[in-house]
Write a protein that holds these residues in place. Structure first.
Motif, PDB file in Angstrom:
ATOM      1  N   UNK A 150       0.950  -1.129  -0.115  1.00  4.60           N
ATOM      2  CA  UNK A 150       0.055   0.020  -0.166  1.00  4.60           C
ATOM      3  C   UNK A 150       0.774   1.175  -0.010  1.00  4.60           C
ATOM      4  N   UNK A 151       2.008   1.213   0.537  1.00  5.01           N
ATOM      5  CA  UNK A 151       3.045   2.419   0.596  1.00  5.01           C
ATOM      6  C   UNK A 151       3.457   3.031  -0.703  1.00  5.01           C
ATOM      7  N   UNK A 152       3.263   1.968  -1.589  1.00 10.50           N
ATOM      8  CA  UNK A 152       3.963   2.224  -3.189  1.00 10.50           C
ATOM      9  C   UNK A 152       3.255   3.134  -3.911  1.00 10.50           C
ATOM     10  N   UNK A 153       4.139   3.913  -4.657  1.00 10.16           N
ATOM     11  CA  UNK A 153       3.643   5.090  -5.582  1.00 10.16           C
ATOM     12  C   UNK A 153       3.936   4.579  -7.024  1.00 10.16           C
ATOM     13  N   UNK A 154       2.907   4.714  -7.768  1.00  9.64           N
ATOM     14  CA  UNK A 154       3.173   4.321  -9.069  1.00  9.64           C
ATOM     15  C   UNK A 154       4.025   5.510  -9.793  1.00  9.64           C
ATOM     16  N   UNK A 155       5.188   5.496 -10.411  1.00 10.27           N
ATOM     17  CA  UNK A 155       5.708   6.520 -10.937  1.00 10.27           C
ATOM     18  C   UNK A 155       6.207   6.197 -12.463  1.00 10.27           C
ATOM     19  N   UNK A 156       6.768   7.175 -13.002  1.00 11.34           N
ATOM     20  CA  UNK A 156       7.498   7.228 -14.261  1.00 11.34           C
ATOM     21  C   UNK A 156       6.649   6.449 -15.395  1.00 11.34           C
ATOM     22  N   UNK A 157       6.834   5.342 -16.175  1.00  8.48           N
ATOM     23  CA  UNK A 157       6.064   4.730 -17.045  1.00  8.48           C
ATOM     24  C   UNK A 157       4.877   4.082 -16.672  1.00  8.48           C
ATOM     25  N   UNK A 158       4.854   3.603 -15.239  1.00 12.14           N
ATOM     26  CA  UNK A 158       3.559   3.155 -14.678  1.00 12.14           C
ATOM     27  C   UNK A 158       2.697   4.520 -14.623  1.00 12.14           C
ATOM     28  N   UNK A 199       9.117  15.220 -14.858  1.00 14.42           N
ATOM     29  CA  UNK A 199      10.565  15.501 -14.234  1.00 14.42           C
ATOM     30  C   UNK A 199      11.473  14.044 -14.451  1.00 14.42           C
ATOM     31  N   UNK A 200      10.660  13.083 -13.598  1.00 11.85           N
ATOM     32  CA  UNK A 200      11.303  11.710 -13.411  1.00 11.85           C
ATOM     33  C   UNK A 200      11.775  11.055 -14.794  1.00 11.85           C
ATOM     34  N   UNK A 201      10.832  11.187 -15.801  1.00 11.45           N
ATOM     35  CA  UNK A 201      10.928  10.713 -17.190  1.00 11.45           C
ATOM     36  C   UNK A 201      12.034  11.689 -17.893  1.00 11.45           C
ATOM     37  N   UNK A 202      12.108  12.631 -17.633  1.00  4.27           N
ATOM     38  CA  UNK A 202      13.053  13.432 -18.375  1.00  4.27           C
ATOM     39  C   UNK A 202      14.533  13.178 -18.041  1.00  4.27           C
ATOM     40  N   UNK A 203      14.670  13.041 -16.697  1.00  2.04           N
ATOM     41  CA  UNK A 203      16.194  12.474 -16.092  1.00  2.04           C
ATOM     42  C   UNK A 203      16.532  11.036 -16.487  1.00  2.04           C
ATOM     43  N   UNK A 204      15.294  10.332 -16.817  1.00  2.00           N
ATOM     44  CA  UNK A 204      15.693   8.933 -17.073  1.00  2.00           C
ATOM     45  C   UNK A 204      16.776   8.584 -18.292  1.00  2.00           C
ATOM     46  N   UNK A 205      17.546   7.366 -18.011  1.00  2.00           N
ATOM     47  CA  UNK A 205      18.432   7.158 -19.081  1.00  2.00           C
ATOM     48  C   UNK A 205      17.610   6.832 -20.532  1.00  2.00           C
TER      49      UNK A 205
END
Length: 219
Positions: free
Chosen positions: A57-65, A125-131
């Motif tokens: 429950x504490x997890x946060x969906x981020x980036x491509x998800x 911001x997270x995706x822009x910094x992704x490899x």
């Protein structure tokens, strides 16, 4: 299948054989590692429910998800989740998901169907910094964007287009807010992020010039 079904089904609800048979009969469709009745809309709520079944429950969906939950990208082969630093959340290693610890302020997440999801701006911001997530131009989905992405590989062009779509979803006419956040924070991969955000702004400007101003309801 009979009776009232949950919007997202797993083998905890019905035997796997019955779910597979229902899919063959056109009664359910696969969503993530789950199934949904065909009258359930494949939208942010159903996707958030399906994604939430993969993690604590504490997890946060981020980036491509997060982009997938918002309906702007196909489901990633490996889902992206994060937890706040010090959350002490453990997930067994899995080829289906990646879990990392990050700093994430409360105002950088939304709650959709009980699942915390990074906001469109934080996701940008997270995706822009992704490899370089594996997303091609044909994979992203924004019917209101137009114009070419001027440089880079197909994957890079697709990523820039996805950034533009997320910015539009967040109600931003350009990438200025994201650029300001990247500049003031001590973030790795800042140079490549700013270059991608500049190209995303160009794409948004091209779309605005072709269609005129448009207001989004999600901020």
């Amino acid at each position: 299948m009979t009776g009232i079904l949950a919007p997202v089904l797993t083998p905890d609800d019905l035997p796997l054989a019955e779910l597979c048979g229902a899919r063959l009969d056109g009664e359910v469709y696969a969503l993530g590692d789950s199934w949904c009745p065909v009258d359930e809309v494949d939208g942010p709520v159903a996707r958030a429910l399906a994604a939430g079944l993969l993690v604590p429950g504490r997890a946060i969906a981020e980036r491509m998800t997060a982009a997938w939950v918002y309906g702007l990208a196909p489901e990633p082969h490996r889902h992206h989740f994060c937890v706040d630093l010090g959350a002490r959340t453990h997930v067994p290693p899995s080829p289906r998901l990646q879990l990392r610890e990050v700093r994430c302020r409360p105002d950088e997440t939304l709650v959709i169907a009980g699942l915390r999801v990074t906001t469109p701006l934080r996701t940008v911001i997270d995706l822009a910094r992704s490899p370089g997530p594996d997303v091609s131009r044909r994979d992203w989905s924004d019917p209101d964007a137009t114009g070419p992405v001027s440089s880079g590989t197909d994957s890079e062009r697709g990523l820039v287009a996805l950034l533009a779509a997320l910015l539009r979803l967040g109600g931003f006419a350009d990438a200025h807010a994201a650029e300001q956040l990247c500049r003031r924070q001590n973030l790795p991969h800042k140079v490549i992020a700013l270059a991608r955000l500049e190209r995303a702004s160009q794409l948004l400007a091209a779309a605005a010039g072709a269609r005129g101003p448009r207001v989004s309801a999600l901020s």
